[in-house]
Design an enzyme around this catalytic site. Structure first.
Site, short mmCIF file in Angstrom:
data_model
loop_
_atom_site.label_atom_id
_atom_site.label_comp_id
_atom_site.label_asym_id
_atom_site.label_seq_id
_atom_site.Cartn_x
_atom_site.Cartn_y
_atom_site.Cartn_z
N SER A 1 0.87 -1.16 -0.14
CA SER A 1 0.02 -0.24 -0.21
C SER A 1 0.82 1.14 -0.09
O SER A 1 0.50 2.49 0.08
CB SER A 1 -1.03 -0.06 1.21
OG SER A 1 -0.29 0.04 2.47
N ASN B 1 -2.36 -2.00 13.37
CA ASN B 1 -3.79 -1.83 13.19
C ASN B 1 -4.24 -0.76 13.94
O ASN B 1 -5.10 0.21 13.54
CB ASN B 1 -4.38 -3.03 14.17
CG ASN B 1 -3.97 -4.30 12.97
OD1 ASN B 1 -3.38 -4.37 12.10
ND2 ASN B 1 -4.55 -5.63 13.72
N THR C 1 -39.92 25.15 -11.94
CA THR C 1 -39.90 23.75 -11.61
C THR C 1 -40.03 22.70 -12.66
O THR C 1 -40.41 23.34 -13.62
CB THR C 1 -41.22 23.70 -10.73
OG1 THR C 1 -42.38 24.02 -11.39
CG2 THR C 1 -41.19 24.68 -9.48
N HIS C 2 -39.67 21.79 -12.78
CA HIS C 2 -39.73 20.68 -13.88
C HIS C 2 -39.02 21.37 -14.82
O HIS C 2 -39.20 21.14 -16.20
CB HIS C 2 -41.14 20.49 -14.16
CG HIS C 2 -42.11 20.10 -12.96
ND1 HIS C 2 -42.13 18.82 -12.70
CD2 HIS C 2 -42.76 20.68 -12.22
CE1 HIS C 2 -42.98 18.70 -11.69
NE2 HIS C 2 -43.36 19.89 -11.37
N SER D 1 -12.29 24.66 -28.05
CA SER D 1 -12.53 23.53 -28.82
C SER D 1 -11.52 23.31 -29.64
O SER D 1 -10.84 24.14 -30.29
CB SER D 1 -13.99 23.45 -29.71
OG SER D 1 -13.79 22.27 -30.63
N LYS E 1 -16.27 27.96 -30.08
CA LYS E 1 -16.70 27.26 -28.91
C LYS E 1 -16.07 27.84 -27.90
O LYS E 1 -14.96 28.16 -27.99
CB LYS E 1 -16.44 25.88 -28.96
CG LYS E 1 -17.38 24.91 -29.87
CD LYS E 1 -18.99 25.31 -29.92
CE LYS E 1 -19.35 24.33 -28.31
NZ LYS E 1 -19.04 23.06 -28.39
N ASN F 1 -16.40 26.68 -23.51
CA ASN F 1 -17.14 25.29 -23.22
C ASN F 1 -16.93 25.57 -21.65
O ASN F 1 -15.85 25.99 -21.07
CB ASN F 1 -16.57 24.12 -23.54
CG ASN F 1 -16.76 23.80 -24.95
OD1 ASN F 1 -17.94 24.17 -25.57
ND2 ASN F 1 -15.84 23.13 -25.86
N GLU G 1 -19.00 21.26 -16.12
CA GLU G 1 -19.30 19.69 -16.47
C GLU G 1 -18.52 18.76 -15.55
O GLU G 1 -19.29 17.93 -15.10
CB GLU G 1 -18.88 19.44 -17.79
CG GLU G 1 -19.96 20.35 -18.69
CD GLU G 1 -19.38 20.44 -20.15
OE1 GLU G 1 -20.21 19.64 -21.05
OE2 GLU G 1 -18.25 20.75 -20.47
N TYR H 1 -9.46 -6.38 13.19
CA TYR H 1 -8.92 -6.02 11.71
C TYR H 1 -8.87 -6.87 10.77
O TYR H 1 -8.56 -8.02 11.17
CB TYR H 1 -7.57 -5.18 12.12
CG TYR H 1 -6.82 -4.82 10.79
CD1 TYR H 1 -6.67 -3.58 10.50
CD2 TYR H 1 -6.02 -5.64 10.13
CE1 TYR H 1 -6.31 -3.25 9.16
CE2 TYR H 1 -5.41 -5.41 8.94
CZ TYR H 1 -5.63 -3.99 8.55
OH TYR H 1 -4.92 -3.61 7.30
N GLN I 1 -7.38 -2.03 4.49
CA GLN I 1 -6.47 -0.90 3.86
C GLN I 1 -7.27 -0.40 2.47
O GLN I 1 -6.60 0.81 2.19
CB GLN I 1 -5.43 -2.02 3.25
CG GLN I 1 -4.36 -1.25 2.56
CD GLN I 1 -3.01 -2.30 2.35
OE1 GLN I 1 -2.41 -2.55 3.24
NE2 GLN I 1 -2.85 -2.76 1.01
N LYS J 1 -8.18 3.70 2.22
CA LYS J 1 -7.47 5.05 1.94
C LYS J 1 -7.58 5.59 0.58
O LYS J 1 -7.83 6.81 0.56
CB LYS J 1 -5.93 4.78 2.12
CG LYS J 1 -5.63 4.68 3.63
CD LYS J 1 -4.20 4.13 4.02
CE LYS J 1 -3.86 2.73 4.15
NZ LYS J 1 -5.19 2.24 5.27
N1 ARG Z 1 -1.16 -0.94 5.39
C1 ARG Z 1 -2.14 -1.89 6.51
C2 ARG Z 1 -3.49 -0.79 6.17
O1 ARG Z 1 -3.50 -0.10 5.60
C3 ARG Z 1 -1.68 -1.37 7.74
C4 ARG Z 1 -2.25 -2.38 8.70
C5 ARG Z 1 -1.70 -3.59 8.47
N2 ARG Z 1 -2.12 -4.67 9.59
C6 ARG Z 1 -1.86 -5.98 9.35
N3 ARG Z 1 -2.34 -6.67 10.37
N4 ARG Z 1 -1.37 -6.54 8.17
O2 ARG Z 1 -4.41 -1.37 6.85
#
Ligand code: ARG
Length: 470
Positions: free
Chosen positions: A33, A120, A165-166, A287, A293, A295, A300, A327, A332, A335
Site C-alpha cells: 500500500s 492496526n 420547477t420541472h 474546442s 466554441k 465550453n 461539467e 482488523y 486497507q 485510503k
Molecule cells: N497497510 C495496512 C492498512 O492500511 C496497515 C495495517 C496492517 N496490519 C496488518 N495486520 N497487516 O491497513
C-alpha cells in the site's frame, strides 16, 4: 537479538521471526500500500512521537531512549522531505518503512518504537489525524465558495430571473435568492463536516492489534498529547471502526452532489438557448476543432465527478459490509477512496469558486425571462383570492386565460384587461419586475425577504469562520 540475528533481519518483513522464507513477489505486489499510504508519512511520524512520549511516561522507555528514537524520527522526516529516504522492496506500507528506517538509524533502541503498538491501531490513528486536517481544509474551501456566492448574491439584489420547477418557468425570483439557495446547501455540508469530524475525534492508539496490552500503556495520554477529544472505549472497535471514513465519504459525496447541481445550472445557463451567463476566458475551455466554441468544462466536471465520489462511498461501504471484528486487511481499502474523494471535492470547490467569482450574469436575458407574463399567473389567481374567490376556482379562471392566450396567440395582458373578473387594474401585476417584488413572505424570493436572508447568510459565515479558526 544477537548481532547475527539482527543482520539477518535486515530487508526482511516485520514478522520475519515466525517465517522460514521471505514474501513472494506476487504477495508483495498485491498487498503493498506504500504507493498511496506514503501520504500518511507526516501523520505517522506525529503518532510515533506521541507513542514514544507515552512509553517514556509509563516507564517503558528511558528519557535517553526516547531522545534517541525522537532524533531518528526527525532524521526520517528530513529524509522523506528531501527525497533521500530509500524505500526497500519489503516496505509494504509507510508504517513498515518508517519503523525499518528508525531501527536502521537507532539500532536496538529504534527496535523499541513499536512497543505495545500494532499497525492496526497505528494506521487507524494515522488516518484519523489525516482526516482531521484534510476535512477541515475541505470545509474551508466550502466556506470560500459560500463567500463568493454571498458576494455575488449581495450584488444581485436587483436582477430577477425565472425560477423553475420541472425546468419550466414558474415564478420569478431574485438572482440573489437563487445563488443563496446554493449557499444554504453548502452551509449544511459544512455543518456535516464539523459534525463528522467531531465524532471522528477519538484516538485509537493503545488498542494494539485488537485487545490492548499487558504493558502499562496510557491511551488517554496519547489522546490528549495528540489533541484528540478522547481515547477509544473498546480496543476491538478502535482497530476495526472505519465509520469516520464512511461518514467523510458521504459528506464529500453530498458536497459534490451539490456542486454537480451548481455545475449543471452553469452549463445550462451558459448555452445560447439560455444565455443567462458568460464565463470568463480563464475559467472556460475552447474546442480543438470548432473555433467558435467556449465550453463550461469546470461546470461539467464538477457535475461529472459526483459520480466518482458516489462510487468512492458505495465501494467502501461494500468493503465494510459483513467484515468480522476486528482488523482485516480489507480495511486497507479505506485510503484510496478517502484520498480520492477529498482531493476531487477540494479541486472541484476551488475551480467552481473561481468560475463563480468571475462569471458575468446577463441581466437582460434573465430579466426578459423573469418578466414573461405567464410567470405572473399565480399572482393573478392570488388577486382573485383576495377578492374572495376560492383558490381552486381562481386557478381555473387564470388557467383558462393562459390556455386561450397560448392557443389563440393573444397576449395575456389583453385577455386580463378585458376579463370582467380581473380587468385593467390587474395590469399592474404584469408590469416588469412586479411579480418578483411581490414575493414578500419570509424566506421568499423577493427583495424584502432576500435582504433579511442576506443578513442571516452573513451571520452564518461568521459562525463558520469562528469554527474554522478555532
Ligand atoms: N497497510 C495496512 C492498512 O492500511 C496497515 C495495517 C496492517 N496490519 C496488518 N495486520 N497487516 O491497513
Amino acid at each position: 537479538m544477537t548481532s547475527e540475528e539482527q543482520e539477518a533481519a535486515v530487508g526482511r518483513p516485520l514478522w520475519h521471526g515466525r517465517f522460514g522464507e521471505g514474501p513472494s513477489d506476487e504477495l508483495l505486489a498485491f498487498t503493498v500500500s506504500l504507493p498511496f499510504d506514503r501520504r500518511l508519512a507526516a501523520d505517522d511520524l506525529v503518532g510515533s512521537r506521541a507513542h514514544v512520549h507515552m512509553l517514556r511516561k509509563v516507564g517503558l522507555l528511558t528519557t535517553e531512549e526516547e531522545g534517541v528514537i525522537v532524533t531518528a524520527l526527525a532524521r526520517v522526516e528530513h529524509e522523506l522531505a528531501d527525497g533521500s529516504f530509500a524505500f526497500a522492496p519489503t516496505d509494504e506500507d509507510i508504517h513498515t518503512a518508517i519503523e525499518r528506517r528508525v531501527t536502521e538509524i537507532a539500532g536496538p533502541t529504534g527496535a523499541k518504537l513499536h512497543t505495545g503498538r500494532s499497525r492496526n491501531d497505528q494506521v487507524a490513528l494515522d488516518l484519523r489525524l489525516f482526516l482531521r486536517r484534510e476535512g477541515r481544509a475541505l470545509a474551508a474551501r466550502i466556506d470560500a465558495l459560500q463567500q463568493v456566492l454571498f458576494q455575488r448574491a449581495s450584488e444581485s439584489t436587483e436582477i430577477a430571473l425565472p425560477g423553475y420547477t420541472h425546468l419550466q418557468r414558474a415564478q420569478p425570483v431574485l438572482l440573489a435568492h437563487h445563488l443563496l439557495a446554493h449557499f444554504w446547501a453548502l452551509a449544511r455540508d459544512l455543518d456535516r463536516w464539523r459534525d463528522c469530524l467531531e465524532r471522528a475525534d477519538v484516538s485509537p492508539l493503545g488498542a494494539g492489534a485488537l485487545a490492548g496490552s499487558s504493558l502499562p500503556l496510557d491511551p488517554a495520554l496519547v489522546a490528549s498529547d495528540l489533541g484528540f477529544a478522547r481515547p477509544f472505549d473498546n480496543s476491538l472497535d478502535a482497530v476495526s471502526d472505519r465509520d469516520f471514513v464512511a461518514e467523510a465519504l458521504f459528506v464529500a459525496a453530498l458536497t459534490q452532489v451539490h456542486l454537480s447541481r451548481i455545475g449543471e445550472e452553469i452549463a445550462m445557463w451558459s448555452t445560447e438557448e439560455f444565455g443567462f451567463v458568460q464565463l470568463a476566458d480563464a475559467y472556460s475551455t475552447g474546442s480543438s476543432m470548432l473555433p467558435q466554441k467556449k465550453n463550461p468544462d469546470i461546470a461539467e466536471l464538477a457535475r461529472g465527478k459526483a459520480g466518482r465520489l458516489i462510487g468512492d462511498l458505495t465501494g467502501f461501504l461494500a468493503t465494510l459490509k459483513a467484515l468480522p471484528l476486528a482488523y482485516n486487511r480489507d480495511l486497507q481499502e479505506d485510503k484510496e477512496p478517502l484520498f480520492d474523494a477529498l482531493d476531487t471535492c477540494r479541486l472541484s470547490l476551488s475551480a467552481l469558486t473561481g468560475l463563480l467569482a468571475t462569471i458575468t450574469f446577463v441581466d437582460e436575458a434573465m430579466t426578459a425571462g423573469a418578466d414573461s407574463h405567464y410567470n405572473a399567473a399565480t399572482d393573478l389567481a392570488e388577486f382573485l383570492v383576495q377578492q374572495g374567490t376560492p383558490f381552486r376556482e381562481a386557478h381555473a379562471i387564470v388557467g383558462s386565460l393562459v390556455r386561450q392566450s397560448v392557443e389563440r396567440g393573444v397576449p395575456l395582458d389583453e385577455l386580463v384587461s378585458t376579463d370582467p373578473r380581473l380587468g385593467p387594474d390587474c395590469l399592474a401585476l404584469l408590469e416588469p419586475g412586479s411579480a418578483v417584488r411581490r414575493r414578500s413572505t419570509p424566506g421568499g424570493g423577493g427583495p424584502q425577504p432576500v435582504m433579511r436572508q442576506l443578513e442571516r447568510a452573513r451571520e452564518q459565515l461568521e459562525r463558520q469562520q469562528a469554527w474554522l479558526e478555532h
